[in-house]
Design a protein around this motif. Sequence first.
Motif: not given
Length: 306
Positions: A73, A77, A79
């Motif tokens: 993730w 995404t 991050q």
Amino acid sequence: MSLPDDDHATLVARLRRDLMDGYDEEIEMEIEDRSVDEALGLLQASEGERSERLHYFSTLFRLQRELVKLQDWVAGTGQKVVILFEGRDAAGKGGAIKRITQRLNPRVCRTVALPAPNDRERTQWYFQRYVSHLPAAGEMVLFDRSWYNRAGVERVMGFCTEDEGEEFFRSVPEFERMLVRSGIRLIKYWFSITDDEQHLRFLSRLHDPLKQWKLSPMDLESRRRWEDYTKAKEAMLERTHIPEAPWWVVQAVDKKRARLNCIAHLLEQFPYHDIEREEVELPRRERHPDYVRHPVPPEMFVPERF
């Protein structure tokens, strides 16, 4: 591709052996927390001890599967994540970091453990040498000790002046707010152990040849100055616990519980979810009738002593 039953059974056995070898890596790491005799004694552990260890391993592997999802993730995404691990010497920071990173891609999740600053770095802005290790999009960085060295060891051991210490406390909240405003998620853990527990862990290192390298003169001096470090820790938590980047205290007298609690808490800090992947199909290996594999000269092989 279908396989004959015998070949299929052999393949399953080999895959299982490979899987268990990965799990054995965690068991091997467990030996670091014990003497060799203690580790071997686990083979004759009581039923209750075996059950407790089985629960620990099963929980750890479940949490590590979730860490892989978190990693995907973060990467998928874009991050940017920074996690600080602080605590007294022998508090178990390194062990927790190892279990977090053990199954992850080092290109996504990396650990930073900086040595003492050199002469040039001592003349720089205090935070400068840490900034170059901050993450880009899609990365997680775990600091095994961080800029909070100034609030702890440097203040206690006299490696910084009082004015430098005060400037750190004025600057660090603004520095961390700036990181958060830039899109970095900053999480700070303090691993807390008791006086008696640190004493026990130092004795374990002192009498185990495989662990003696972990005891530096600075570690021994920190043992003598337990109360000074306590005062420094209390000031640090009080003056740098900010809403944008609060401190989280991990009860770390029991190492295994500390690891599980820390990982579970870390996972709760993110709204991560499964990232869809394209289905991967193993391609057939090309075979050419004119290909000949040349033998390796016997003298090039490592002797098989085991």
